[in-house]
Design a protein around this motif. Sequence first.
Motif, short mmCIF file in Angstrom:
data_model
loop_
_atom_site.label_atom_id
_atom_site.label_comp_id
_atom_site.label_asym_id
_atom_site.label_seq_id
_atom_site.Cartn_x
_atom_site.Cartn_y
_atom_site.Cartn_z
N TRP A 122 0.84 -1.22 0.00
CA TRP A 122 0.00 0.00 0.00
C TRP A 122 0.87 1.25 0.00
CZ3 TRP A 122 -0.66 4.20 3.17
CH2 TRP A 122 -1.82 4.97 2.97
N LEU A 123 1.94 1.26 0.80
CA LEU A 123 2.84 2.41 0.83
C LEU A 123 3.46 2.64 -0.55
CD1 LEU A 123 4.69 1.76 4.23
CD2 LEU A 123 2.81 3.36 3.81
N ARG A 124 3.88 1.57 -1.19
CA ARG A 124 4.47 1.70 -2.53
C ARG A 124 3.46 2.26 -3.52
NH1 ARG A 124 6.09 -3.74 -1.10
NH2 ARG A 124 8.28 -3.78 -0.38
N SER A 125 2.23 1.77 -3.45
CA SER A 125 1.21 2.24 -4.40
C SER A 125 0.85 3.71 -4.18
CB SER A 125 -0.05 1.38 -4.29
OG SER A 125 -0.70 1.54 -3.05
N ARG A 126 0.84 4.16 -2.91
CA ARG A 126 0.56 5.59 -2.65
C ARG A 126 1.65 6.47 -3.25
NH1 ARG A 126 -3.16 3.21 -1.24
NH2 ARG A 126 -3.54 3.68 -3.41
N ALA A 127 2.90 6.01 -3.14
CA ALA A 127 3.99 6.78 -3.73
C ALA A 127 3.86 6.82 -5.25
CB ALA A 127 5.34 6.18 -3.33
N GLU A 128 3.49 5.70 -5.86
CA GLU A 128 3.33 5.66 -7.31
C GLU A 128 2.24 6.62 -7.78
OE1 GLU A 128 2.62 1.63 -8.39
OE2 GLU A 128 4.66 0.96 -7.87
N GLU A 129 1.19 6.75 -6.99
CA GLU A 129 0.12 7.69 -7.34
C GLU A 129 0.63 9.13 -7.38
OE1 GLU A 129 -2.98 7.11 -4.53
OE2 GLU A 129 -3.54 5.13 -5.29
N LYS A 130 1.69 9.39 -6.63
CA LYS A 130 2.31 10.72 -6.61
C LYS A 130 3.44 10.85 -7.64
CE LYS A 130 0.33 12.87 -3.04
NZ LYS A 130 -0.13 14.27 -3.06
N GLY A 131 3.63 9.82 -8.46
CA GLY A 131 4.70 9.84 -9.44
C GLY A 131 6.06 9.60 -8.84
N ARG A 132 6.11 8.96 -7.66
CA ARG A 132 7.38 8.67 -6.97
C ARG A 132 7.53 7.17 -6.78
NH1 ARG A 132 8.78 13.30 -3.97
NH2 ARG A 132 10.83 12.33 -3.74
N GLN A 133 8.72 6.74 -6.45
CA GLN A 133 8.99 5.34 -6.17
C GLN A 133 9.38 5.18 -4.72
OE1 GLN A 133 11.91 3.51 -8.68
NE2 GLN A 133 12.05 1.64 -7.45
N ALA A 134 8.72 4.25 -4.03
CA ALA A 134 9.01 3.98 -2.62
C ALA A 134 9.73 2.65 -2.50
CB ALA A 134 7.73 3.96 -1.80
N THR A 135 10.92 2.66 -1.89
CA THR A 135 11.69 1.44 -1.65
C THR A 135 11.78 1.22 -0.15
OG1 THR A 135 13.00 1.83 -3.64
CG2 THR A 135 13.89 0.28 -2.01
N VAL A 136 11.29 0.08 0.31
CA VAL A 136 11.35 -0.23 1.75
C VAL A 136 12.76 -0.66 2.10
CG1 VAL A 136 10.48 -1.70 3.59
CG2 VAL A 136 8.91 -0.85 1.82
N ARG A 137 13.43 0.14 2.93
CA ARG A 137 14.81 -0.16 3.30
C ARG A 137 14.89 -1.10 4.50
NH1 ARG A 137 18.49 5.00 3.87
NH2 ARG A 137 17.48 5.24 5.90
N GLU A 138 13.95 -0.93 5.43
CA GLU A 138 13.97 -1.77 6.64
C GLU A 138 12.60 -1.78 7.28
OE1 GLU A 138 16.15 -2.07 11.04
OE2 GLU A 138 16.70 -0.46 9.65
N THR A 139 12.21 -2.92 7.82
CA THR A 139 11.03 -3.02 8.68
C THR A 139 11.46 -3.67 9.98
OG1 THR A 139 10.37 -5.21 7.89
CG2 THR A 139 9.51 -3.30 6.69
N ARG A 140 10.80 -3.32 11.08
CA ARG A 140 11.14 -3.90 12.37
C ARG A 140 9.94 -3.77 13.30
NH1 ARG A 140 12.80 0.52 10.94
NH2 ARG A 140 12.32 2.40 12.10
N THR A 141 9.83 -4.68 14.24
CA THR A 141 8.80 -4.61 15.27
C THR A 141 9.33 -3.76 16.41
OG1 THR A 141 7.92 -6.79 14.69
CG2 THR A 141 7.41 -5.94 16.88
N VAL A 142 8.66 -2.65 16.66
CA VAL A 142 9.08 -1.72 17.70
C VAL A 142 8.53 -2.15 19.06
CG1 VAL A 142 8.98 0.70 18.46
CG2 VAL A 142 9.26 0.15 16.03
N GLY A 143 7.36 -2.79 19.06
CA GLY A 143 6.75 -3.24 20.31
C GLY A 143 5.45 -3.96 20.03
N MET A 144 4.84 -4.51 21.07
CA MET A 144 3.54 -5.16 20.97
C MET A 144 2.45 -4.18 21.34
SD MET A 144 3.89 -8.24 19.89
CE MET A 144 2.23 -8.81 20.24
N TYR A 145 1.34 -4.22 20.59
CA TYR A 145 0.17 -3.40 20.94
C TYR A 145 -0.93 -4.27 21.53
CZ TYR A 145 -3.59 -0.03 20.59
OH TYR A 145 -4.64 0.82 20.89
N SER A 146 -1.08 -5.49 21.04
CA SER A 146 -2.06 -6.45 21.54
C SER A 146 -1.54 -7.83 21.19
CB SER A 146 -3.43 -6.21 20.89
OG SER A 146 -3.42 -6.63 19.53
#
Length: 331
Positions: free
Chosen positions: A294-318
């Motif tokens: 979804w993040l990549r597609s939102r950037a494409e709608e703006k004429g930009r390219q989104a590259t995910v460099r890193e993902t991580r779990t910061v904490g638990m919510y539930s």
Amino acid sequence: MRSSCLAVPRPRAERLRQWLLERGLLRTDLAIRRDEQFVYLPVRGDVDVEETRLLEMEFEEREREPRWQEALAGVLPDGASLSSFDVVGDIAILRLPSEMESYKREVGRAILSAQKNIRVVFNDRGVKDHYRVRDLEVIAGEQRTETTHREHGIAMTLDVSQVYFSPRLATERRRVADQVQPGETVIDMFAGVAPFSLVIAAVSRPSQVYAIDVNPVAVRYARLNVQRNRLQEHVTVVQGDARQVLPSLPPADHVVMNLPHSAQEFFSLAVDRAGVIHYYDILEPEKIGERLDWLRSRAEEKGRQATVRETRTVGMYSPRQVKLGVDVVID
């Protein structure tokens, strides 16, 4: 020592460990066991969690518990426990389960007696209003809500009842700061009392950090904190809704989006301004891939390219949701 435990597939173990710990269900007096497939988390009583098995096993005992846990042992009924709490400055913030409500005064006094650095103890009854501040009740100590919290050499004064602040993000704030280079520009879209902005400014010496927040109380404390840490040259605090403020600011090398309940509503706006977006969200682990798409597609709608460099779990919510941190490079 024999104890009930949850057998958890290894990929899920850390998230569940954090969730159990925050709710006082994890036995911290026993050492966690592991094998090639599962992690075995010792728990208090019968804990029912999806996609786990409740077993009984032998565990090695850990070293002596902290003084505050020892103090609580003489206060709480059998089977009840509190394994952790947040400390903001000299204030302790607990989230007591409903079955421990009737013991809240005793719990508060026990923590005060055991932790000499704590002067006030609050019970956190959840978040309230559109600023998502904590609904706090004093259960022991002084009748005040203001304190000064220190992190990475920065002093931050705040009122825990009027602004949102999480001491658990200290490592995350430093991690983001270490990515910023001297002379770069940073926009902190939901700054609060400006902990991200202050740590970034102090650690990395960027050209300018714009700290935005809509809460006037948070803005007042942010400005105070900028001054007391002598960072006026590097941090500009702006009061207002990020939707209105962001278009008036220059493009930034980094944009921090620490508003996990609704950051996605602002992502397209950030794409117009950012080189790297530090994005935070709350969702189920199995939906992470969908959110990244979804993040990549939102950037494409703006004429930009989104590259995910890193993902991580910061904490638990539930039990089923994590707080996710994502670094997205915008080209």
